[in-house]
Design a protein around this motif. Sequence first.
Motif, PDB file in Angstrom:
ATOM      1  N   CYS A  21      -6.977   8.211  -0.589  1.00 14.45           N
ATOM      2  CA  CYS A  21      -6.756   7.704   0.761  1.00 14.45           C
ATOM      3  C   CYS A  21      -6.718   8.909   1.690  1.00 14.45           C
ATOM      4  CB  CYS A  21      -5.464   6.922   0.842  1.00 14.45           C
ATOM      5  SG  CYS A  21      -5.074   6.282   2.490  1.00 14.45           S
ATOM      6  N   ALA A  22      -7.795   9.099   2.437  1.00  9.50           N
ATOM      7  CA  ALA A  22      -7.886  10.195   3.390  1.00  9.50           C
ATOM      8  C   ALA A  22      -7.313   9.743   4.727  1.00  9.50           C
ATOM      9  CB  ALA A  22      -9.337  10.634   3.550  1.00  9.50           C
ATOM     10  N   VAL A  23      -6.397  10.543   5.247  1.00  2.00           N
ATOM     11  CA  VAL A  23      -5.674  10.170   6.462  1.00  2.00           C
ATOM     12  C   VAL A  23      -6.096  11.078   7.613  1.00  2.00           C
ATOM     13  CG1 VAL A  23      -3.397   9.856   7.492  1.00  2.00           C
ATOM     14  CG2 VAL A  23      -3.723   9.472   5.035  1.00  2.00           C
ATOM     15  N   SER A  24      -6.370  10.488   8.741  1.00  2.00           N
ATOM     16  CA  SER A  24      -6.678  11.266   9.937  1.00  2.00           C
ATOM     17  C   SER A  24      -5.993  10.624  11.131  1.00  2.00           C
ATOM     18  CB  SER A  24      -8.189  11.338  10.157  1.00  2.00           C
ATOM     19  OG  SER A  24      -8.732  10.039  10.332  1.00  2.00           O
ATOM     20  N   GLY A  25      -5.660  11.470  12.093  1.00  2.00           N
ATOM     21  CA  GLY A  25      -5.047  10.951  13.302  1.00  2.00           C
ATOM     22  C   GLY A  25      -3.535  10.861  13.268  1.00  2.00           C
ATOM     23  N   LEU A  26      -2.932  11.157  12.138  1.00  2.00           N
ATOM     24  CA  LEU A  26      -1.481  11.244  12.076  1.00  2.00           C
ATOM     25  C   LEU A  26      -1.108  12.241  10.997  1.00  2.00           C
ATOM     26  CD1 LEU A  26      -0.253   9.647   9.383  1.00  2.00           C
ATOM     27  CD2 LEU A  26      -0.806   7.635  10.717  1.00  2.00           C
ATOM     28  N   ASN A  27       0.094  12.743  11.112  1.00  2.00           N
ATOM     29  CA  ASN A  27       0.573  13.718  10.147  1.00  2.00           C
ATOM     30  C   ASN A  27       1.154  12.962   8.954  1.00  2.00           C
ATOM     31  OD1 ASN A  27       1.738  15.744   8.673  1.00  2.00           O
ATOM     32  ND2 ASN A  27       2.809  16.678  10.408  1.00  2.00           N
ATOM     33  N   SER A  28       0.345  12.816   7.906  1.00  2.00           N
ATOM     34  CA  SER A  28       0.788  12.034   6.754  1.00  2.00           C
ATOM     35  C   SER A  28       1.974  12.660   6.050  1.00  2.00           C
ATOM     36  CB  SER A  28      -0.369  11.847   5.766  1.00  2.00           C
ATOM     37  OG  SER A  28      -0.799  13.104   5.278  1.00  2.00           O
ATOM     38  N   ASN A  29       2.235  13.941   6.363  1.00  2.00           N
ATOM     39  CA  ASN A  29       3.352  14.604   5.697  1.00  2.00           C
ATOM     40  C   ASN A  29       4.700  14.127   6.210  1.00  2.00           C
ATOM     41  OD1 ASN A  29       1.553  16.212   4.204  1.00  2.00           O
ATOM     42  ND2 ASN A  29       1.330  17.597   5.961  1.00  2.00           N
ATOM     43  N   ILE A  30       4.711  13.447   7.354  1.00  2.00           N
ATOM     44  CA  ILE A  30       5.991  12.966   7.883  1.00  2.00           C
ATOM     45  C   ILE A  30       6.055  11.445   7.856  1.00  2.00           C
ATOM     46  CG2 ILE A  30       6.328  15.003   9.305  1.00  2.00           C
ATOM     47  CD1 ILE A  30       5.485  13.312  11.723  1.00  2.00           C
ATOM     48  N   TYR A  31       5.143  10.814   7.134  1.00  2.00           N
ATOM     49  CA  TYR A  31       5.160   9.372   6.981  1.00  2.00           C
ATOM     50  C   TYR A  31       5.308   9.008   5.506  1.00  2.00           C
ATOM     51  CZ  TYR A  31       3.714   8.254  11.726  1.00  2.00           C
ATOM     52  OH  TYR A  31       3.678   8.092  13.075  1.00  2.00           O
ATOM     53  N   THR A  32       5.858   7.850   5.291  1.00  2.00           N
ATOM     54  CA  THR A  32       5.808   7.291   3.946  1.00  2.00           C
ATOM     55  C   THR A  32       4.403   6.759   3.720  1.00  2.00           C
ATOM     56  OG1 THR A  32       8.143   6.714   3.764  1.00  2.00           O
ATOM     57  CG2 THR A  32       6.598   5.361   2.520  1.00  2.00           C
ATOM     58  N   MET A  33       3.830   7.128   2.599  1.00  2.00           N
ATOM     59  CA  MET A  33       2.513   6.647   2.213  1.00  2.00           C
ATOM     60  C   MET A  33       2.680   5.690   1.044  1.00  2.00           C
ATOM     61  SD  MET A  33       0.503   8.093   4.332  1.00  2.00           S
ATOM     62  CE  MET A  33      -1.011   7.500   3.575  1.00  2.00           C
ATOM     63  N   ALA A  34       1.951   4.605   1.085  1.00  2.00           N
ATOM     64  CA  ALA A  34       2.114   3.595   0.047  1.00  2.00           C
ATOM     65  C   ALA A  34       0.773   3.001  -0.354  1.00  2.00           C
ATOM     66  CB  ALA A  34       3.040   2.484   0.540  1.00  2.00           C
ATOM     67  N   TRP A  35       0.780   2.404  -1.518  1.00  2.00           N
ATOM     68  CA  TRP A  35      -0.347   1.615  -1.988  1.00  2.00           C
ATOM     69  C   TRP A  35       0.141   0.193  -2.266  1.00  2.00           C
ATOM     70  CZ3 TRP A  35      -5.384   3.228  -2.267  1.00  2.00           C
ATOM     71  CH2 TRP A  35      -5.613   4.602  -2.210  1.00  2.00           C
ATOM     72  N   PHE A  36      -0.646  -0.746  -1.819  1.00  2.00           N
ATOM     73  CA  PHE A  36      -0.440  -2.151  -2.125  1.00  2.00           C
ATOM     74  C   PHE A  36      -1.727  -2.691  -2.733  1.00  2.00           C
ATOM     75  CE2 PHE A  36       3.573  -3.281  -0.020  1.00  2.00           C
ATOM     76  CZ  PHE A  36       3.803  -2.142   0.737  1.00  2.00           C
ATOM     77  N   ARG A  37      -1.634  -3.854  -3.327  1.00  2.00           N
ATOM     78  CA  ARG A  37      -2.843  -4.485  -3.855  1.00  2.00           C
ATOM     79  C   ARG A  37      -2.758  -5.987  -3.654  1.00  2.00           C
ATOM     80  NH1 ARG A  37      -1.873  -3.477 -10.378  1.00  2.00           N
ATOM     81  NH2 ARG A  37      -0.203  -5.020 -10.660  1.00  2.00           N
ATOM     82  N   GLN A  38      -3.915  -6.596  -3.605  1.00  7.89           N
ATOM     83  CA  GLN A  38      -3.965  -8.040  -3.424  1.00  7.89           C
ATOM     84  C   GLN A  38      -5.096  -8.628  -4.249  1.00  7.89           C
ATOM     85  OE1 GLN A  38      -4.086  -9.330   0.673  1.00  7.89           O
ATOM     86  NE2 GLN A  38      -3.230 -11.334   0.123  1.00  7.89           N
ATOM     87  N   GLU A  43      -0.353 -13.047  -3.173  1.00 12.71           N
ATOM     88  CA  GLU A  43       0.198 -12.282  -2.067  1.00 12.71           C
ATOM     89  C   GLU A  43       0.002 -10.789  -2.299  1.00 12.71           C
ATOM     90  OE1 GLU A  43       3.791 -15.344  -0.733  1.00 12.71           O
ATOM     91  OE2 GLU A  43       4.249 -13.287  -1.337  1.00 12.71           O
ATOM     92  N   ARG A  44       0.072 -10.054  -1.226  1.00 15.01           N
ATOM     93  CA  ARG A  44      -0.047  -8.607  -1.326  1.00 15.01           C
ATOM     94  C   ARG A  44       1.149  -8.057  -2.102  1.00 15.01           C
ATOM     95  NH1 ARG A  44      -2.418  -5.519   3.786  1.00 15.01           N
ATOM     96  NH2 ARG A  44      -3.808  -7.295   3.421  1.00 15.01           N
ATOM     97  N   GLU A  45       0.853  -7.208  -3.064  1.00 16.01           N
ATOM     98  CA  GLU A  45       1.865  -6.710  -3.998  1.00 16.01           C
ATOM     99  C   GLU A  45       2.090  -5.220  -3.804  1.00 16.01           C
ATOM    100  OE1 GLU A  45       0.603  -6.950  -8.044  1.00 16.01           O
ATOM    101  OE2 GLU A  45       2.536  -6.335  -8.878  1.00 16.01           O
ATOM    102  N   PHE A  46       3.336  -4.832  -3.814  1.00 15.96           N
ATOM    103  CA  PHE A  46       3.702  -3.423  -3.717  1.00 15.96           C
ATOM    104  C   PHE A  46       3.329  -2.698  -4.999  1.00 15.96           C
ATOM    105  CE2 PHE A  46       5.983   0.295  -2.631  1.00 15.96           C
ATOM    106  CZ  PHE A  46       6.775   0.669  -3.717  1.00 15.96           C
ATOM    107  N   VAL A  47       2.704  -1.536  -4.855  1.00 17.19           N
ATOM    108  CA  VAL A  47       2.340  -0.718  -6.009  1.00 17.19           C
ATOM    109  C   VAL A  47       3.210   0.537  -6.082  1.00 17.19           C
ATOM    110  CG1 VAL A  47       0.498   0.616  -7.115  1.00 17.19           C
ATOM    111  CG2 VAL A  47      -0.039  -1.572  -5.983  1.00 17.19           C
ATOM    112  N   VAL A  48       3.206   1.323  -5.009  1.00 16.92           N
ATOM    113  CA  VAL A  48       3.959   2.571  -5.019  1.00 16.92           C
ATOM    114  C   VAL A  48       4.154   3.056  -3.589  1.00 16.92           C
ATOM    115  CG1 VAL A  48       1.878   3.980  -5.263  1.00 16.92           C
ATOM    116  CG2 VAL A  48       4.083   4.917  -5.977  1.00 16.92           C
TER     117      VAL A  48
END
Length: 124
Positions: A21-38, A43-48
């Motif tokens: 997951c390539a992130v641009s436009g925000l500082n991903s180092n100060i955000y929680t990053m997560a993965w979900f799946r569906q 329903e959309r399921e939390f992964v990590v």
Amino acid sequence: VQLQASGGGLVLAGGSLTLSCAVSGLNSNIYTMAWFRQAPGKEREFVVASTYRTRKRYYGDSVTGRFTVSRDIDKSTVYLQMNNLKPEDTAVYYCAAGAVWGPNLSRWSRYDHWGQGTQVTVSS
């Protein structure tokens, strides 16, 4: 803000895949990053989630011990290493970013930014 997910594909049960997951436009180092799946019809399921405050990782019960999340700060990219894949892991996987912590980590509605999703199909 753009999150670009990639790396999905078709794999045999027991195999491995790594999503990015390539992130641009925000500082991903100060955000929680997560993965979900569906999966279809579910329903959309939390992964990590990988938190920005505590630098900890929280995994959903169904993937604990098989999936690993990591971040490359220099590349502003988050990875999801998936091992010992099972047919029930088949789904569209989404990366997400947000100022999220605590009990909200697993709630997809709490995340502000989403990638477009990448399909993972595990055949038996």
